[in-house]
Design an enzyme around this catalytic site. Structure first.
Site, PDB file in Angstrom:
ATOM      1  CE1 TYR A   1      -3.626   2.605   0.829  1.00 35.50           C
ATOM      2  CE2 TYR A   1      -2.105   3.354   2.533  1.00 35.50           C
ATOM      3  CZ  TYR A   1      -3.245   3.549   1.766  1.00 35.50           C
ATOM      4  OH  TYR A   1      -3.992   4.683   1.943  1.00 35.50           O
TER       5      TYR A   1
ATOM      6  CB  SER B   1       2.502  -5.485   7.875  1.00 37.01           C
ATOM      7  OG  SER B   1       3.438  -5.731   6.856  1.00 37.01           O
ATOM      8  N   GLY B   2       0.650  -6.742   5.315  1.00 35.51           N
ATOM      9  CA  GLY B   2       0.500  -7.974   4.551  1.00 35.51           C
ATOM     10  C   GLY B   2       1.872  -8.473   4.122  1.00 35.51           C
TER      11      GLY B   2
ATOM     12  CB  SER C   1       2.192  -5.115   2.661  1.00 33.73           C
ATOM     13  OG  SER C   1       0.870  -4.943   3.105  1.00 33.73           O
TER      14      SER C   1
ATOM     15  CG  ASN D   1       4.624   0.113   1.949  1.00 30.34           C
ATOM     16  OD1 ASN D   1       5.007   1.272   1.963  1.00 30.34           O
ATOM     17  ND2 ASN D   1       3.348  -0.216   2.063  1.00 30.34           N
TER      18      ASN D   1
END
Length: 372
Positions: free
Chosen positions: A129, A279-280, A241, A201
């Site tokens: 993102y 966070s992914g 993420s 990120n």
């Protein structure tokens, strides 16, 4: 300057010639970057493409696996990897709201390049993102941008930092983005190469560690985009993420690729990440080691069996270590390559080599010291 050029040593492994995922023979990387200032509609995003083999991935598939450390993110194509253990398309990185258009562009390209002589494809697209620095709701990435990234795919050195899918990303509250690194195993360990490419990120500033040293503890006074006083969007520290791709020329079977993908978690943890709900953290690993895997025949007459090689399990540990080190160093490389960005009322500073070295010295690091 990259991590090793600063005298910072991550682990004890040896990098490849380019210290990049492209040290794995045949792997290519391309970027297309969008930087357009237009107030709230400013666009700072892009597409990064990883091609597992030169030519059509459908005609020369790779064994692959994947792992989800935390699922606050999205990806396409992973169910087929889990089911069949095969990677049959390039891997793409982009922003959260552009996954669909990137996936559709790769589908269209597959149709055009095969003259429609294929029933379907399931491209692998990963996202992180970038909505603080990019008008993510504007969905500015187009099919043309995807094709430009593919056209730029090359072996050799890989551009890092504010490029491609990593253009608008933030890592440990500093400017983040694309980073890469590699490790070459000793001959007695198989001599294989493991390369990583990350879109970083994620992460809180205070948790940041580099080469085992808690540098985040002495960087608290540096401006954070999540502690703005002028109002507007700020989000929360740690949001975002990380997407990770691991490539190797070791002849791994699909379940072994999955095991390799899991070790990306170790590299992220060493950096101080991997614990945020927001966070992914999604990882893919593939092997080019079995170059004889057939394309799907889908009703056409094909061989019923294929002979393949595999690494014995008692030789997997060196690959796991290489994967963890490559991911860890790739994240540091992403931080060092990134540059300051101010847009949409937000300001994100790069960590910079001098600031990082100063912080390391404050917490006891010396150029000739080993990891803690």
């Amino acid at each position: 300057m990259r991590t090793r050029e600063l005298g910072i040593r991550i682990g004890r492994g040896t990098p490849g010639r380019f210290n990049a995922i492209t040290d794995v023979a045949g792997v290519r990387v391309g970027h297309h970057t969008l930087n357009v200032e237009a107030g709230e509609a400013s666009t700072h995003t892009g597409v990064t493409i990883i091609e597992p083999r030169a030519g059509s991935a459908r005609m020369a598939p790779c064994f692959a696996g994947c792992h989800i450390l935390n699922g606050n993110g999205d990806a396409t194509g992973l169910e087929w990897i889990r089911e069949a253990g095969l990677l049959t398309t390039p891997i793409a990185y982009t922003n959260t709201h552009s996954v669909g258009v990137v996936r559709d562009a790769l589908v269209a390209a597959e149709r055009n390049e095969t003259n429609g002589d294929v029933y379907w494809c399931m491209p692998v697209v990963l996202e992180t993102y970038d909505g603080l620095l990019n008008d993510v709701w504007g969905q500015h990435v187009t099919a043309d941008h995807v094709q430009r990234a593919r056209a730029e795919a090359r072996t050799g050195e890989v551009r890092e930092g504010n490029v491609g899918g990593g253009t608008g990303m933030i890592c440990h509250e500093f400017k983040g983005g694309i980073g890469t690194a590699s490790r070459v195993l000793k001959p007695a360990e198989g001599g294989w190469t493991v390369g990583a490419l990350v879109q970083a990120n994620y992460g809180r500033r205070d948790a940041l560690r580099v080469a085992g040293y808690p540098v985040g503890e002495v960087l608290g006074e540096v401006h954070s985009p999540f502690r703005q006083t002028e109002g507007g969007r700020t989000g929360e520290p740690g949001m975002g993420s990380i997407a990770v791709t691991l490539a190797t020329d070791a002849p791994l079977l699909p379940h072994q690729c999955t095991r390799l993908a899991q070790r990306a978690s170790v590299g992220i943890a060493r950096m101080g990440g991997g614990t945020e709900d927001s966070s992914g953290d999604i990882f893919v690993a593939f092997s080019v080691g079995n170059s004889n895997l057939p394309a799907a025949s889908y009703g056409r007459v094909g061989k019923p069996t294929t002979a393949v090689e595999m690494v014995n399990n008692d030789h997997m540990s060196a690959l796991f270590s290489a994967a963890a080190e490559a991911v860890e160093e790739a994240i540091v490389n992403a931080l060092l390559a990134a540059t300051d960005m101010s847009t949409r009322g937000a300001r994100v500073e790069a960590i910079g080599s001098e600031r990082l070295l100063s912080a390391l010295r404050k917490v006891g690091w010396r150029p000739d010291s080993q990891n803690r």
